[in-house]
Motif scaffolding. Structure first.
Motif, PDB file in Angstrom:
ATOM      1  N   PRO A  46      47.972  33.447  46.177  1.00 27.08           N
ATOM      2  CA  PRO A  46      48.775  34.510  45.577  1.00 27.08           C
ATOM      3  C   PRO A  46      47.951  35.433  44.691  1.00 27.08           C
ATOM      4  CG  PRO A  46      49.980  32.451  45.499  1.00 27.08           C
ATOM      5  CD  PRO A  46      48.594  32.117  45.981  1.00 27.08           C
ATOM      6  N   LEU A  47      46.993  34.868  43.984  1.00 31.25           N
ATOM      7  CA  LEU A  47      46.157  35.689  43.108  1.00 31.25           C
ATOM      8  C   LEU A  47      45.416  36.763  43.903  1.00 31.25           C
ATOM      9  CD1 LEU A  47      45.051  36.250  40.291  1.00 31.25           C
ATOM     10  CD2 LEU A  47      43.319  34.490  40.694  1.00 31.25           C
ATOM     11  N   ALA A  48      44.964  36.430  45.096  1.00 32.65           N
ATOM     12  CA  ALA A  48      44.290  37.425  45.939  1.00 32.65           C
ATOM     13  C   ALA A  48      45.249  38.545  46.309  1.00 32.65           C
ATOM     14  CB  ALA A  48      43.738  36.759  47.199  1.00 32.65           C
ATOM     15  N   ALA A  49      46.511  38.200  46.570  1.00 36.81           N
ATOM     16  CA  ALA A  49      47.509  39.234  46.875  1.00 36.81           C
ATOM     17  C   ALA A  49      47.739  40.132  45.677  1.00 36.81           C
ATOM     18  CB  ALA A  49      48.824  38.577  47.301  1.00 36.81           C
ATOM     19  N   TYR A  50      47.748  39.563  44.476  1.00 35.50           N
ATOM     20  CA  TYR A  50      47.921  40.373  43.267  1.00 35.50           C
ATOM     21  C   TYR A  50      46.758  41.355  43.109  1.00 35.50           C
ATOM     22  CZ  TYR A  50      51.311  36.723  41.922  1.00 35.50           C
ATOM     23  OH  TYR A  50      52.360  35.838  41.877  1.00 35.50           O
ATOM     24  N   LEU A  51      45.561  40.898  43.391  1.00 41.00           N
ATOM     25  CA  LEU A  51      44.398  41.787  43.310  1.00 41.00           C
ATOM     26  C   LEU A  51      44.530  42.935  44.300  1.00 41.00           C
ATOM     27  CD1 LEU A  51      41.631  39.029  43.073  1.00 41.00           C
ATOM     28  CD2 LEU A  51      42.274  40.597  41.233  1.00 41.00           C
ATOM     29  N   ASP A  52      44.987  42.636  45.513  1.00 37.84           N
ATOM     30  CA  ASP A  52      45.152  43.675  46.531  1.00 37.84           C
ATOM     31  C   ASP A  52      46.242  44.678  46.129  1.00 37.84           C
ATOM     32  OD1 ASP A  52      43.205  42.474  48.042  1.00 37.84           O
ATOM     33  OD2 ASP A  52      44.607  41.460  49.401  1.00 37.84           O
ATOM     34  N   LEU A  53      47.347  44.174  45.572  1.00 36.78           N
ATOM     35  CA  LEU A  53      48.427  45.063  45.156  1.00 36.78           C
ATOM     36  C   LEU A  53      47.975  46.002  44.048  1.00 36.78           C
ATOM     37  CD1 LEU A  53      51.471  42.603  45.166  1.00 36.78           C
ATOM     38  CD2 LEU A  53      51.198  44.623  46.614  1.00 36.78           C
ATOM     39  N   ALA A  54      47.223  45.470  43.105  1.00 38.65           N
ATOM     40  CA  ALA A  54      46.726  46.311  42.015  1.00 38.65           C
ATOM     41  C   ALA A  54      45.836  47.426  42.556  1.00 38.65           C
ATOM     42  CB  ALA A  54      45.960  45.457  41.011  1.00 38.65           C
ATOM     43  N   GLU A  55      44.972  47.076  43.482  1.00 41.83           N
ATOM     44  CA  GLU A  55      44.074  48.081  44.060  1.00 41.83           C
ATOM     45  C   GLU A  55      44.876  49.128  44.829  1.00 41.83           C
ATOM     46  OE1 GLU A  55      40.093  48.304  46.930  1.00 41.83           O
ATOM     47  OE2 GLU A  55      41.094  46.386  46.579  1.00 41.83           O
ATOM     48  N   ALA A  56      45.874  48.680  45.599  1.00 41.75           N
ATOM     49  CA  ALA A  56      46.667  49.617  46.390  1.00 41.75           C
ATOM     50  C   ALA A  56      47.456  50.583  45.516  1.00 41.75           C
ATOM     51  CB  ALA A  56      47.623  48.841  47.297  1.00 41.75           C
ATOM     52  N   HIS A  57      47.830  50.161  44.299  1.00 45.11           N
ATOM     53  CA  HIS A  57      48.606  51.014  43.397  1.00 45.11           C
ATOM     54  C   HIS A  57      47.731  51.717  42.365  1.00 45.11           C
ATOM     55  CE1 HIS A  57      51.916  48.740  45.165  1.00 45.11           C
ATOM     56  NE2 HIS A  57      52.742  49.637  44.651  1.00 45.11           N
ATOM     57  N   GLY A  58      46.428  51.609  42.513  1.00 44.45           N
ATOM     58  CA  GLY A  58      45.528  52.266  41.578  1.00 44.45           C
ATOM     59  C   GLY A  58      45.656  51.740  40.163  1.00 44.45           C
ATOM     60  N   ALA A  59      46.020  50.463  40.036  1.00 41.79           N
ATOM     61  CA  ALA A  59      46.246  49.872  38.719  1.00 41.79           C
ATOM     62  C   ALA A  59      45.004  49.145  38.229  1.00 41.79           C
ATOM     63  CB  ALA A  59      47.423  48.905  38.775  1.00 41.79           C
ATOM     64  N   ALA A 165      49.195  33.527  50.000  1.00 39.93           N
ATOM     65  CA  ALA A 165      48.970  34.949  49.705  1.00 39.93           C
ATOM     66  C   ALA A 165      50.170  35.786  50.113  1.00 39.93           C
ATOM     67  CB  ALA A 165      47.705  35.434  50.418  1.00 39.93           C
ATOM     68  N   GLU A 166      50.811  35.425  51.224  1.00 32.57           N
ATOM     69  CA  GLU A 166      51.980  36.164  51.689  1.00 32.57           C
ATOM     70  C   GLU A 166      53.103  36.132  50.658  1.00 32.57           C
ATOM     71  OE1 GLU A 166      55.341  35.901  55.249  1.00 32.57           O
ATOM     72  OE2 GLU A 166      53.526  34.658  55.359  1.00 32.57           O
ATOM     73  N   MET A 167      53.338  34.957  50.066  1.00 32.56           N
ATOM     74  CA  MET A 167      54.400  34.856  49.065  1.00 32.56           C
ATOM     75  C   MET A 167      54.008  35.540  47.759  1.00 32.56           C
ATOM     76  SD  MET A 167      56.922  33.555  50.604  1.00 32.56           S
ATOM     77  CE  MET A 167      56.327  34.365  52.095  1.00 32.56           C
ATOM     78  N   GLY A 168      52.730  35.548  47.436  1.00 32.81           N
ATOM     79  CA  GLY A 168      52.274  36.313  46.280  1.00 32.81           C
ATOM     80  C   GLY A 168      52.511  37.792  46.474  1.00 32.81           C
ATOM     81  N   ARG A 169      52.269  38.264  47.692  1.00 29.82           N
ATOM     82  CA  ARG A 169      52.490  39.680  48.005  1.00 29.82           C
ATOM     83  C   ARG A 169      53.975  40.019  47.882  1.00 29.82           C
ATOM     84  NH1 ARG A 169      48.824  39.723  51.358  1.00 29.82           N
ATOM     85  NH2 ARG A 169      50.000  38.759  53.046  1.00 29.82           N
ATOM     86  N   ARG A 170      54.831  39.096  48.321  1.00 31.93           N
ATOM     87  CA  ARG A 170      56.271  39.353  48.226  1.00 31.93           C
ATOM     88  C   ARG A 170      56.710  39.422  46.766  1.00 31.93           C
ATOM     89  NH1 ARG A 170      61.315  37.389  51.571  1.00 31.93           N
ATOM     90  NH2 ARG A 170      59.826  37.919  53.193  1.00 31.93           N
ATOM     91  N   ALA A 171      56.275  38.456  45.959  1.00 29.53           N
ATOM     92  CA  ALA A 171      56.677  38.444  44.550  1.00 29.53           C
ATOM     93  C   ALA A 171      56.183  39.693  43.828  1.00 29.53           C
ATOM     94  CB  ALA A 171      56.140  37.187  43.863  1.00 29.53           C
ATOM     95  N   GLY A 172      54.907  40.040  44.055  1.00 27.80           N
ATOM     96  CA  GLY A 172      54.346  41.199  43.376  1.00 27.80           C
ATOM     97  C   GLY A 172      54.988  42.499  43.822  1.00 27.80           C
ATOM     98  N   THR A 173      55.316  42.602  45.112  1.00 27.20           N
ATOM     99  CA  THR A 173      55.938  43.822  45.628  1.00 27.20           C
ATOM    100  C   THR A 173      57.333  44.012  45.058  1.00 27.20           C
ATOM    101  OG1 THR A 173      54.648  43.708  47.676  1.00 27.20           O
ATOM    102  CG2 THR A 173      56.684  45.006  47.722  1.00 27.20           C
ATOM    103  N   ILE A 174      58.118  42.931  44.981  1.00 31.22           N
ATOM    104  CA  ILE A 174      59.454  43.039  44.391  1.00 31.22           C
ATOM    105  C   ILE A 174      59.354  43.505  42.948  1.00 31.22           C
ATOM    106  CG2 ILE A 174      61.510  41.757  43.686  1.00 31.22           C
ATOM    107  CD1 ILE A 174      61.042  39.931  46.125  1.00 31.22           C
TER     108      ILE A 174
END
Length: 495
Positions: A46-59, A165-174
Motif C-alpha cells: 500500500p505504501l508504494a501506491a501512496y507514493l504513486d498517488l502523490a506523484e500523480a497529483h503533484g503532491a 498495493a491495489e487496496m492502498g490505491r483504492r483507499a488513497g483514491t477515495i
C-alpha cells in the motif's frame, strides 16, 4: 498538497514467546525519512501506491517511517513508542493536508492492546480534522476505536495477500476524491462473535473466497465505495478479536449498514466452515506417501513464523525421519547457533547437530526439544534476495546468515532470522530447486500459496506442535470477550 505517508505493521501473537523489539523490526525492514521511498517504490505494498498517488497529483509526500516485523509476541513499549513517535512528531510539525497509513490491524503493544487504535487516536488529538486513509491486513482484529479515528478504511481481499498495493490505491483514491469534493465517505462497522481460524481463510477456498467475492458485489452497488471483510487474527488473547466487516459508502449511512449486515449475516451462517478440522499426523503423512505426483507441499502450520511461531519446533521433521520420508526440502528452521556451526565447518563438512528446539513455549506447555542429527552442510549464504513472486513483489528480504543441512534425505534451510516461506527464493537462493523435490515441508499456513501453489501437486496439513496451533483446546483465552464461536458453541448473533 502535502501528504504524510507511513507504514507500521505487526501481527501480534500473544501466545508467542518471541520478543518483538526494535531489533526485530530492523531485521525485517525499518526505514526512516528519505530511505522509505527508495525501499518501497515499485513494490506490491500500500505504501508504494501512496507514493504513486502523490506523484500523480503533484503532491509533496513526507515519509517518517516504514517499519514491519515478522509476527511474534507483544510489541515492546520502547519499539512501539519509538515507531509511533516518528509519525506523531512529524504530524505535530504541521502543514499536512492528509495522511495515508499502511497498517496491519492486529498489533498488540505493551502499552496498548489496540496498537493501531492507539496510533490513530493520538493522531486525531494532534490534528482533529485531518483526512486519514488506512489500509489494513485481512487478518486485522478491527476495533471501533480504529474506525472512529480515520476517514477511509480498506482491507485486503486476498490471502495470500496479492492485492496490497491495489487496496492502498483504492483507499488513497477515495480519500483524495473526498478532499476534492467528489464523494463524502461514511463507514459502517460490525463484528461477529466468531474466532475464525487462519487455515480457513484462504481466498481460493470456501468460505472466505465466496465471502470476499461478496465484497466485490457490494462495491458494484450504487454509492458503495469500498467493502471489506476481515477474518481477524485468532492467536491474540485480547478483548476484541475475530471476524468483522467495514463498508464505506458515499454519504449514505443506511446503504453502508445494509451492505455490512449482508456480509456479516452470510459469514455467520457459514461459521462452522471457519473452523479447521484436525487429522492425526501419522495418517496425514501416510496419505502424502501414497500420492504419486510431485512436488507435494506439507504444511507445518502449528509452527508458522508468519503467525508468530518460533520456527524451531522439530516435531514434524522428527516424524518424517521416523517414517523414512526422503527427498524433502524444508523451509525453514530458525537456529542461529547451528548456522554459525555450519559456516565454521564449511560446505561439504559432516556434522552432528542438536538442531532447532531452542525456544520454550510456556503458553502451550511445550519445552525445548532439539533434534540430534548427523548430516552434511550443503551450502551457506547471506540470506538476502529480492522477492520475484506475486506477494511482496520487489521487496528485499533477509533471513540473515543461512545454511542448508542435509540429513536422512531431508535438506533443511536453517536461518538466523525468522521467515515465513511464501516465496520460492527461500529455496533457490540456497541452491535448492523446489520443482525437483518430492516433498516441500513449509512452516506456513496459506501465504505459501503465493510462491508454491502453481508448483504443488498436492497440499497436506500436518498438525505439529507450536504457538500457531489450530487446536483451540491448547490455548487459554483470559481477555477475549465471550461468548464467541467456536470456543462457545452456543454463541449467538443477529444484525
Amino acid at each position: 498538497m502535502r501528504i504524510l505517508a507511513a507504514m507500521l505493521k505487526h501481527e501480534t501473537n500473544t501466545f508467542s514467546p518471541v520478543p518483538t523489539d526494535l531489533a526485530r523490526f530492523r531485521a525485517w525492514g525499518l526505514y526512516e525519512g528519505e530511505a522509505v521511498p527508495a525501499a518501497y517504490r515499485g513494490t506490491n505494498h500500500p505504501l508504494a501506491a501512496y507514493l504513486d498517488l502523490a506523484e500523480a497529483h503533484g503532491a509533496e509526500i513526507v515519509t517518517p517511517v516504514a517499519a514491519e516485523a515478522m509476527p511474534s509476541g507483544l510489541v515492546q513499549r520502547e519499539a512501539y513508542e519509538y515507531l509511533t513517535g516518528l509519525i506523531l512528531e512529524e504530524l505535530a510539525r504541521g502543514g499536512f493536508d492528509c495522511a495515508m497509513l499502511d497498517l496491519h490491524g492486529a498489533m498488540v503493544a505493551e502499552p496498548d492492546w489496540d496498537g493501531e487504535g492507539g496510533l490513530l487516536e493520538a493522531m486525531r488529538r494532534i490534528a482533529p480534522d485531518l483526512p486519514i486513509a488506512v489500509t489494513l491486513d485481512m487478518h486485522g482484529n478491527i476495533t471501533e476505536r480504529v474506525v472512529e479515528n480515520c476517514t477511509v478504511l480498506v482491507g485486503y481481499k486476498t490471502y495470500p495477500h496479492l492485492d496490497m498495493a491495489e487496496m492502498g490505491r483504492r483507499a488513497g483514491t477515495i480519500l483524495l476524491d473526498a478532499m476534492a469534493g467528489r464523494c463524502r465517505p461514511v463507514m459502517a462497522y460490525g463484528r461477529l462473535p466468531l474466532l475464525a481460524q487462519t487455515l480457513r481463510m484462504g481466498t481460493a477456498d470456501h468460505p472466505m473466497g465466496p465471502l470476499q467475492a461478496m465484497t466485490k458485489d457490494e462495491e458494484a452497488r450504487p454509492g458503495i465505495l469500498a467493502a471489506s471483510v476481515f477474518g481477524g487474527f485468532p492467536m491474540a488473547d485480547i478483548p476484541v478479536a475475530g471476524l468483522s466487516a467495514i463498508v464505506v459508502a458515499d454519504g449514505d449511512e443506511a446503504a453502508a449498514r445494509s451492505s455490512r449486515d449482508r456480509l456479516l449475516a452470510w459469514a455467520w451462517e457459514e461459521r462452522e466452515e471457519f473452523v479447521y478440522r484436525h487429522e492425526p499426523i501419522g495418517a496425514a503423512i501416510a496419505r502424502a506417501k501414497g500420492i504419486n505426483d510431485a512436488p507435494i507441499v506439507l504444511l507445518d502450520h502449528a509452527d508458522n513464523v508468519g503467525s508468530g511461531g518460533t520456527s524451531d519446533s522439530m516435531v514434524v521433521i522428527r516424524e518424517l525421519i521416523a517414517q523414512n520420508v526422503e527427498d524433502v526440502a524444508v523451509a525453514a528452521v530458525w537456529d542461529p547457533p547451528a548456522v554459525q556451526a555450519m559456516i565454521a565447518a564449511g560446505p561439504g563438512a559432516t556434522l552432528t547437530l542438536d538442531l532447532g528446539g531452542r525456544t520454550e513455549m510456556p503458553s502451550i506447555g511445550a519445552r525445548p526439544e532439539p533434534l540430534r542429527v548427523t548430516g552434511v552442510v550443503r551450502s551457506v549464504s547471506d540470506g538476502e534476495w529480492i522477492v520475484r513472486g506475486p506477494m511482496y513483489t520487489g521487496t528485499r528480504v533477509t533471513t540473515g546468515p543461512t545454511a542448508v543441512f542435509e540429513t536422512a534425505g531431508i535438506r533443511i534451510v536453517v536461518t538466523t532470522h525468522h521467515h515465513e516461506p511464501w516465496d520460492a527464493g527461500i529455496f533457490t537462493n540456497n541452491g535448492i530447486d523446489p520443482r525437483h523435490c518430492r516433498y516441500l515441508l513449509l512452516k506456513s499456513r496459506i501465504h505459501y500459496r503465493a510462491g508454491f501453489a502453481a508448483l504443488a501437486k498436492a497440499h497436506i496439513t500436518l498438525d505439529g506442535v507450536g504457538v500457531t496451533t489450530s487446536d483451540n483446546a491448547i490455548l487459554r483465552f483470559d481477555r477475549l470477550e465471550r461468548p464467541i464461536y467456536p470456543l462457545d458453541p452456543d454463541a449467538a448473533w443477529s444484525p
